[in-house]
Design an enzyme around this catalytic site. Structure first.
Site: not given
Length: 208
Positions: A15, A185, A188
């Site tokens: 991601s 977090d 990310h």
């Protein structure tokens, strides 16, 4: 400066690389570090006619890259392959009790690099996974992630790849501003975090 005229640079990973790219558009780079690298490198070296591709997929681990490597790497015939993988191989141990041992991570990663060099002769740039201690439970991840970071470093030496030492860079940055500024977090990146990655990648490639 490592890049040459007409190079095709492929970004691969999870991601952090995906960064919300439009998967129905083959040229979409998302909104993260691949876009920043493409924009700044293209600005600085328009004469090189570079092509940047992003095939990162959110949630991927090394095993997922292995499953899709033919279509999402080898068939694209990149001259440079940039790989950023590992945090989900760590995270799943804590979120789903689905552990990827460091030895299995390294073996799968090595297989990707071997296929890439044997099929394409492409040059490699490997990026360390990182984690920051936000929230606090991320501190426990170091036990699992640190051996995987060392595996990436060892593979970079084995394959004569360039290495972007992101874990150290992010933790150093967290001494300047709180960890959440760089990665809300712990995983990310924020826009500033993506900027840090882009800058480190470009410095490693000799662009900056």
């Amino acid at each position: 400066m490592q890049l040459q005229h007409d190079d095709i640079i492929l970004f691969q990973g999870d991601s952090i690389t995906d960064a919300g790219r439009n998967r129905s558009e083959s040229s979409s780079l998302g909104t993260g570090y691949p876009l920043l690298i493409s924009a700044l490198t293209g600005l600085k070296h328009p004469e090189l006619n570079l092509q940047f591709l992003n095939r990162g997929i959110s949630g991927d681990r090394v095993v997922n890259l292995q499953e899709r490597w033919q279509g999402d790497c080898l068939d694209l015939k990149p001259t440079w392959v940039s790989v950023y993988i590992g945090i989900n191989d760590c995270w799943r141990r804590f979120s789903r009790q689905d552990e990827t041992p460091a030895a299995a991570f390294k073996a799968g990663y090595r297989e990707l690099l071997e296929r890439t060099q044997e099929s394409l002769g492409a040059k490699l740039i490997l990026m360390e996974p990182f984690v920051l201690p936000v929230p606090e439970d991320r501190r426990a991840w170091r036990e699992d992630l640190d051996p995987k970071i060392h595996a990436v470093r060892e593979l970079a030496a084995e394959f004569q790849a360039l290495l972007v030492p992101l874990d150290g860079l992010f933790n150093a940055a967290a001494a300047r501003r709180e960890p959440a500024y760089w990665a809300p977090d712990g995983v990310h990146p924020s826009p500033a975090g993506h900027g840090l990655i882009a800058k480190a990648w470009m410095e490693t490639m000799g662009i900056l």
